[in-house]
Write an enzyme that holds these catalytic residues in place. Structure first.
Site, short mmCIF file in Angstrom:
data_model
loop_
_atom_site.label_atom_id
_atom_site.label_comp_id
_atom_site.label_asym_id
_atom_site.label_seq_id
_atom_site.Cartn_x
_atom_site.Cartn_y
_atom_site.Cartn_z
N HIS A 172 -11.28 -6.03 8.10
CA HIS A 172 -12.07 -6.10 6.59
C HIS A 172 -13.41 -5.74 7.48
O HIS A 172 -14.77 -5.51 6.49
CB HIS A 172 -12.59 -7.52 5.89
CG HIS A 172 -11.43 -8.39 6.07
ND1 HIS A 172 -11.19 -9.31 6.59
CD2 HIS A 172 -11.02 -8.34 4.63
CE1 HIS A 172 -10.11 -10.37 5.92
NE2 HIS A 172 -10.29 -9.24 4.66
N GLU A 193 0.86 -1.42 -0.13
CA GLU A 193 -0.32 -0.01 -0.08
C GLU A 193 0.93 1.26 -0.01
O GLU A 193 0.91 2.28 -1.03
CB GLU A 193 -0.74 0.01 1.09
CG GLU A 193 -2.26 -0.91 1.51
CD GLU A 193 -1.18 -2.07 1.26
OE1 GLU A 193 -0.44 -2.32 1.80
OE2 GLU A 193 -2.17 -3.44 1.05
#
Ligand SMILES: Cc1ncc(C[n+]2csc(CCOP(=O)(O)OP(=O)(O)O)c2C)c(N)n1
Ligand SMILES: Cc1ncc(C[n+]2csc(CCOP(=O)(O)OP(=O)(O)O)c2C)c(N)n1
Ligand SMILES: [Mg+2]
Ligand SMILES: [Mg+2]
Lengths: 337, 411, 337, 411
Positions: free
Chosen positions: C129, C60
């Site tokens: 998540h 990321e």
């Protein structure tokens, strides 16, 4: 009682802790042989050896990640991030790992680490030596966040943090390292040796996490502050002649809501101050808690005095810093509201 | 020649074959079993750089164990290894099915990679610590962790050791040398190094093991781990399980031009080995070598396991969208269970019959564990962790604000 | 008008933008050949080629860092972080670099990037998540933060974000991808195809950043919400029968303070809701702004209904999620206060 | 042998000598000038791994330019290079003094490292982009950026191109191929790769250059940069300036057991070269080679410059606390200015006299620039950027909340 600067008090806290507990280790960038760019760890490597106090590669991610591993082994790492402005590379390790390890493993693994870092502005350090990122940690469940404002507290809170079984973010207002700076940058700063909170016991003691302290009792308005802003708030109260009660929060997470609410219910007015930018700063949480708990007591909106919503500038430092003038104006406004 | 340079071109690596194409691994060089040298553990890392570009293999095509890396396991241990792999495969099949039946939210299987974690576990001793990813449950199976506890965790039921807080398969088992799995990739690689540093700081003898997938080596924590391991010569084994695929991206996206993942170690002066990850005997031999290095204060070793993810990435994934359906059949290193089985049969220690019988026994054991686990509930039915549990364990001691919130929640 | 799910609307926004402007590039983990784990980028590589839409390594930090470099070159990267829970490795690049590049270079270099990421819970995704990290971005000067709640807005806001000259954090409530989820997890969700906000123009249009939208006019109390909570709030209003005015903030930074203040001055009561944990959440900023601007109009404390201050649990998801019941209780309390 | 293992020991690298000791670089192998091969730019990276462990040098002890890397610069260019280095050194001395006089808050000098940025700049063309650290001001000097603008930035005065917002020396000069410097280490390394990727995506011919110090290679962004550069074969030169020290930590803390920083490239299949950073001619030759590779679509190159930080880390630092005062005298690669000067004298292109005269000319030019800059103010006196400037430029368009805040500030 010995007199200490805040740097000496912080060093003493680590010294005392390392002396009492072999599991306490100290490391970070330049903290080993050299003793840290602010000299907070000076002498510790000499005294405790290279296995207990050592230099780390320039990788905040690595420093925190390794500390988490060590903590899960059973050590108690007290690590230094050279400036709070450089903590972001370690943010994932702090938020996703340190803060959640106990919870997700149901206590099988824990993370008793302390992450020390100099914070705040006022030293012409520009964008990358001035930030106050506390609100980025107070939003994270599983962390504790501490901001001392004087040598006595710094030592007691740091020992308490090292002994705490959970991860603690320990923010050191660097503008206070040498004296109680009140925001009057054009006047000389008193040294801690001249201040009663510079009297610090040599040995072991703790200041408990989660307890605020009233620095200046008052009845007209409550000022919620921490770190450098405690002195700015006191100066603003003196200068405006407003009988403000200044509360030094000391621990932001968990917060001493009781002391805050008791004070605001008494004064019925509240001003919140911090150096960090306004939007989504920790002041927002304070305002929310005050209005949730004291709504029917409040006679004026709770005001916030903070850094502006811009990156921290270099040349305009004193226009940016929320000094006694701005805090004083907010006090007056709040009293007149 | 740079006066009028041609326009630059953007390069994005692509796998050789995509759905519809014919799988082809002929460009993957597979050295012969037994052909790679076994240096002493105190070898000068600079002299074994070529090991980062080869593949250490023990079991050859015929099923014989050959070469200098052979011979680290007794017959007993090999038979046990086969059983572990078979157990893991059966466990996976049942849990995969349980997820399909709605008994839990999520599952990830090991199909094709069973040798890696099962064999590695046997090179460790009590007290050592793994920092695993979600695809090393063989560490638990081979370490004797009760299957029913694994299932309780998967079902988030009332007996879940993690109180329903964690995603299925994100086990934590300290006494079994299994660190709490994080859902965030690679974060634990550097933690493994820190744990190993702690062991050295304390003058202990325990070693740590970091685990990461091929795709996840791209994360930054990988670098931190290698830097710290190299600088402090930490007693750690750093494992990269190269199963050829991340989710939909093939290993080339993470690996770039380096040829292998093991090569990453060379830039740090860390000895780097590649091993046939579908060869139980080779994995064990290399694991033992690396563990011995760590325990002898010789520092870290990087090991790349060359294997293949036969199944989907997870129950949320359908690999037919990004790779040929038959790609796993073409994989040149075969199936780890079949390869060890054939070896044991060839040596007269095993037979097809005993294999079938053992399969049946294992299935029975797994089903019986499953029944027990299900008696304590599944994700949406039966016993479950309490709402109170949700508020516990954020801190050692519950702070006032959380107590107020729990009160507000009425629990 | 075509009907689109939120996924289709987001895809369409990128498609339209890539078609109009060659400088728009799209990349991230699994977004190239495969089209993203939620399929938001499906077909874009086929249509625009591998130089415009491609797979990235699982980093990321690298994805955002490379995008910043590309943006400073003149491209307009619209990148995907697979789940908001995985954005932290890129946090330093976002906070220290993307957000400050224009300021520190006095406009010589700018950073027009969009960072898309699925956010929020309700899918049994557990700790990693399910998170809603918006408050970690609203504190950062230089960023914009957008949270759409329906396909029409998602497309219009995403095109506006891509065309915006500054970095935009674009949070996609994944629980809304397929329908307007109202928090009743035990009832079937209506599909977007059955909802008027699922009607989305095929071509180019924008929804301006910084403008909120009143989703349900009302006179008794103002509910400030965004993303999934917009529907939860509407459900709570229907179920309690309280005439709540539900405001969908859409952009959190910069915030449409005007619309909020006008509503609260009218209703004199306010409830703030979000999925993220309570302490230092974006709700704190909302409460602060409301009390600063509407103090003399308020008849009850501003209430917050949020996720609890724990990591996001797996099994206890529906005890954690601030559903219509909890929001309804807050509405009633606020009306009765 | 692991049955009763000895206790592990914790290893922390230490420099050979500390304050009080006698500096000793005899263990640093310095290959002879001219002894390292110069491969073609399209060489297979796998065949030149040894270049990561050697040092490319052109100027020998006698001051001759020798070997295959010599000859990339005309006489004129060499003379100009000397002038650039001398200018940078004088500029540094004056600004260092200005900081001591309280005219600004902070300064960082280049003493000993002038060749690296000055020579590198000459291998680039208009349109290329550097992503520098704070110790590459030679890129500006050698690129003809006006000294007075640099000083205006350092003084945060009313003519400061960055409006007082940035720390001194954190220049930004787009037209001069100089990206806005960040005070956060290494963040820009991956940005350089992204910029290069953009150039390739657009089919342009421009290349990017990433810069990082030895200490800062430990940061995670370094890894991201190497991964992305390797995967997408980005047209970028990745520079590591190894000046032996971070702040108080010697290079061994960041480098660990790898021997060199160039070696980091090997794990990514990126050609990696080491060069004598105090040799203007060698730096230029290697820079040219790497730039040509990038521009020819051959992908990234990693270059380590072996040099020595003679001065303090910054005006906040005192190196005598962590290294022997005379260490810089013992540094075996000498002084870059003196080495080029001697070479030019030997070749009859220069003389001690002309050198002194040029020194005087440069000093005059620097002083005159300084006077001009100071006429626009210094940090605490004279003209300064406005408070209004502080609120501008956070966004392209000022959002309402910032407008309200500016109003509140009364500006
Ligand atoms: C920080 C982070 N980014 C992204 C993800 C999403 N994710 C989960 S697994 C995975 C692929 C990992 O591939 P690999 O490392 O090869 O492991 P494998 O699944 O093949 O064992 C991705 C992208 C994540 N969990 N964490
Ligand atoms: C992220 C981050 N961490 C720490 C620092 C503090 N810091 C500034 S310069 C420096 C040393 C860098 O050493 P090196 O990379 O060798 O560069 P040099 O100064 O020698 O050129 C450190 C630790 C920083 N600026 N940014
Ligand atoms: Mg994989
Ligand atoms: Mg250096």
């Amino acid at each position: 009682m010995p007199r200490m600067t805040m740097i000496e008090a912080i060093r003493s806290a680590m010294d005392v802790s390392m002396g009492r507990d072999d599991d306490v280790v100290v490391f970070g960038e330049d903290v080993g042989y050299f003793g840290g760019v602010f000299r907070c760890t000076q002498g510790l490597q000499q005294k405790y050896g290279r296995s207990r106090c050592f230099d780390a590669p320039i990788s905040e991610l690595g420093i925190v990640g390794a500390a988490i591993g060590m903590a899960s082994y059973g050590l108690k790492p007290c690590i230094e991030i050279q400036f709070a402005d450089y903590v972001y590379p370690a943010y994932d390790q702090i938020v996703s790992e340190a803060a959640r390890l106990r919870y997700r493993s149901n206590g099988e693994f824990t993370c008793p680490i302390v992450i020390r870092m100099p914070t705040g502005g006022g030293i012409f350090g520009g964008q990358t030596h001035s930030q106050s990122p506390e609100a980025l940690f107070t939003h994270v469940s599983g962390l504790k966040v501490v901001v001392p404002s004087n040598p006595l507290d710094a030592k007691g809170l740091l020992i308490a943090s090292i002994e705490d079984p959970d991860p603690v973010i320990f923010l050191e207002p660097k503008r206070l390292y040498n004296g109680p700076f009140d925001g009057h940058h054009d006047r000389p700063v008193t040294a801690w040796s001249k201040h009663e909170l510079g009297e610090v016991p040599e040995g072991h003691f703790t200041v408990p996490l989660g307890k605020a302290e009233i620095r200046r009792p008052g009845s007209a308005v409550t000022v919620l502050a921490y770190g450098t802003m405690v002195y700015v708030a006191q100066a603003a109260a003196e200068e405006t002649g407003i009988d403000a009660e200044v509360i030094d929060l000391r621990t932001l997470l968990p917060l001493d809501v009781e002391t805050i609410v008791a004070s605001v219910k008494k004064t019925r007015r509240c001003v919140v101050v911090h150096e960090a930018t306004l939007t989504s700063g920790f002041g927002a949480e304070l305002v929310s808690l005050v209005q949730e708990n004291c709504f029917y007591h409040l006679e004026a909106p709770v005001a916030r005095v903070t850094g502006w919503d811009t990156p921290y500038p270099h040349a305009q430092e004193w226009d940016y810093f929320p000094g006694p003038k701005r805090v004083g104006e907010a006090l007056i406004e709040t009293m007149e509201a | 020649m740079t006066d009028n340079p041609a326009p630059l071109k953007f390069h994005v690596p692509e796998p050789e074959v995509r759905p519809g194409g014919t799988p082809d691994f002929s460009n993957v060089p597979i050295p012969k079993a037994g052909s790679v040298d076994r240096p002493p553990v105190d070898v000068d890392p600079r002299t074994i750089r070529d090991l980062a570009y080869s593949i250490i293999r023990v079991l050859n095509r015929e099923g014989d164990a050959v070469g200098p890396w052979a011979g680290t396991l007794t017959d007993e241990e090999q038979l046990e290894g086969l059983r572990h792999m078979m157990t893991l495969r059966t466990f996976d099949a049942r849990m995969q099915m349980a997820q399909r039946q709605g008994k839990t939210s999520f599952y990830m299987q090991h199909m094709g990679e069973e040798a890696v974690s099962c064999a590695f576990r046997k090179a460790l001793v009590q007290g050592d610590m793994n920092f695993p990813t979600y695809r090393q449950a063989g560490l638990l199976i081979a370490g004797g962790y009760p299957m029913v506890d694994m299932m309780n965790q998967i079902y988030s039921n009332e007996m879940d050791p993690l109180k329903g807080r964690q995603l299925p398969i994100m086990y934590s088992a300290k006494d079994h040398g299994f660190f709490s799995i994080s859902g965030n990739l690679t974060t634990q690689y550097i933690q493994a190094v820190g744990w190993a540093m702690a062991s050295a700081i304390k003058g202990d003898t325990k070693i740590a093991v970091g685990w990461v997938g091929d795709g996840a080596t791209a994360e930054s924590d990988f670098h931190a781990a290698l830097v710290f391991a190299s600088t402090y010569r930490a007693p750690v084994v750093l494992n990269v399980v190269n199963n050829q695929w991340a989710i939909s991206t093939f290993q080339g996206i993470a690996r770039g031009g380096s040829g292998t993942f093991a090569a990453r170690g060379l830039g740090f002066g860390i000895p780097a080995l590649r091993v046939d990850g579908n060869d139980y005997l080779a994995v064990h031999a290399v694991a033992k070598w690396a563990a011995e290095r760590a325990r002898s204060n010789l520092g870290p070793t990087l090991v790349e396991y060359v294997t293949y993810r036969v199944g989907a990435h997870s129950t949320s994934d359908d690999p037919s969208a990004y790779r040929p359906k038959t790609e796993s059949d073409a994989w040149p290193l075969g199936d780890p269970v079949i390869r060890l089985k054939n070896h044991l049969i060839r040596r007269g220690l095993w037979s097809d019959e005993r294999h079938k019988q053992t399969e049946a026994e294992i299935l029975e054991a797994v089903i019986s564990a499953q029944k027990e686990a299900e008696s304590h509930g599944t994700l949406h039915a039966g016993g479950k962790p309490s709402t109170r549990d949700m508020f516990e364990g954020v801190y050692a001691e519950m702070p006032p604000h959380l107590r107020r919130q729990r009160q507000k929640a009425g629990v």
